[in-house]
Design an enzyme around this catalytic site. Sequence first.
Site, PDB file in Angstrom:
ATOM      1  CB  SER A 117      -0.965  -0.034   1.192  1.00  0.00           C
ATOM      2  OG  SER A 117      -1.992   0.915   1.056  1.00  0.00           O
ATOM      3  CG  ASP A 180      -7.062  -2.670  -2.950  1.00  0.00           C
ATOM      4  OD1 ASP A 180      -7.642  -1.854  -2.205  1.00  0.00           O
ATOM      5  OD2 ASP A 180      -5.829  -2.777  -2.988  1.00  0.00           O
ATOM      6  CG  HIS A 209      -5.821  -2.433   0.842  1.00  0.00           C
ATOM      7  ND1 HIS A 209      -5.192  -1.957  -0.291  1.00  0.00           N
ATOM      8  CD2 HIS A 209      -5.211  -1.813   1.888  1.00  0.00           C
ATOM      9  CE1 HIS A 209      -4.272  -1.081   0.051  1.00  0.00           C
ATOM     10  NE2 HIS A 209      -4.253  -0.986   1.372  1.00  0.00           N
TER      11      HIS A 209
END
Length: 266
Positions: A117, A180, A209
């Site tokens: 991320s 996601d 995610h």
Amino acid sequence: MSVKKNVLMLHGFVQSDKIFSAKTGGLRKNLKKLGYDLHYPCAPHSIDKKALFQSEAEKGRDAAKEFNTSATLDEVYGWFFRKPDSSNSFEIDQKVFNYLHNYVLENGPFDGVIGFSQGAGLGGYLVTDFNKILNLTEKQQPALKFFISFSGFKLEDKAYQGSYDKAIEIPSLHVRGELDAVVAESRIMALYDSWPQNKRTLLVHPGAHFVPNSKQFVSQVCNWVQVTINKDDQEQDDLPEAEQEQFDRPQLDDDLLDMIDSLGRL
């Protein structure tokens, strides 16, 4: 005597070194079998997790679920923050670069960078010119051999665009989840598209995610590392165009997965 191999692990927003280490246990264990030691720095910016999602529009959102972090009272951190009145514009404080400079000197050199991320967004920017950005000499940090991005994105602020315009020579694996909802597919693909076609691979998993930790998925990632490290750059350049395309398609097809799996499961 075997040469020590190190990987720099950059955690996501509202995570920490300890949280990211716990959530990548399967990956760490299998890369260890390949001779890699994973090192987890902790971002210098502390985050008040309780202060997240306090507006009326954001109430009810779960930080632990959304950012794949801890639901406990563990301290959490971030590498950078959004600029006011902007959704995708960020500014990285110089102390982040200074911290990582010192971390590399103390724990490196590193063979690869893996991020999740926000950590993958930072890592993707760093590897465009790792030594220059972190003020490192070639002796202090030889050329990186690979970069892996889990749900990583391209930094969109104008101040960083020049770095992506250079020809990036470090092979990269970009992983995104089909579900996601935190990082849009377009942002993940913008980072992916920053790499030359023969230096990038995209792997799609059916989840959301997070960094997948299943045995099958971890084997695919680790085998990609083996393929990448063992393949001479010149050999990659000499591949026929049709064969190169196997590495460039939006999803790994069955032929490529069979080739990776044929290297042996970990």
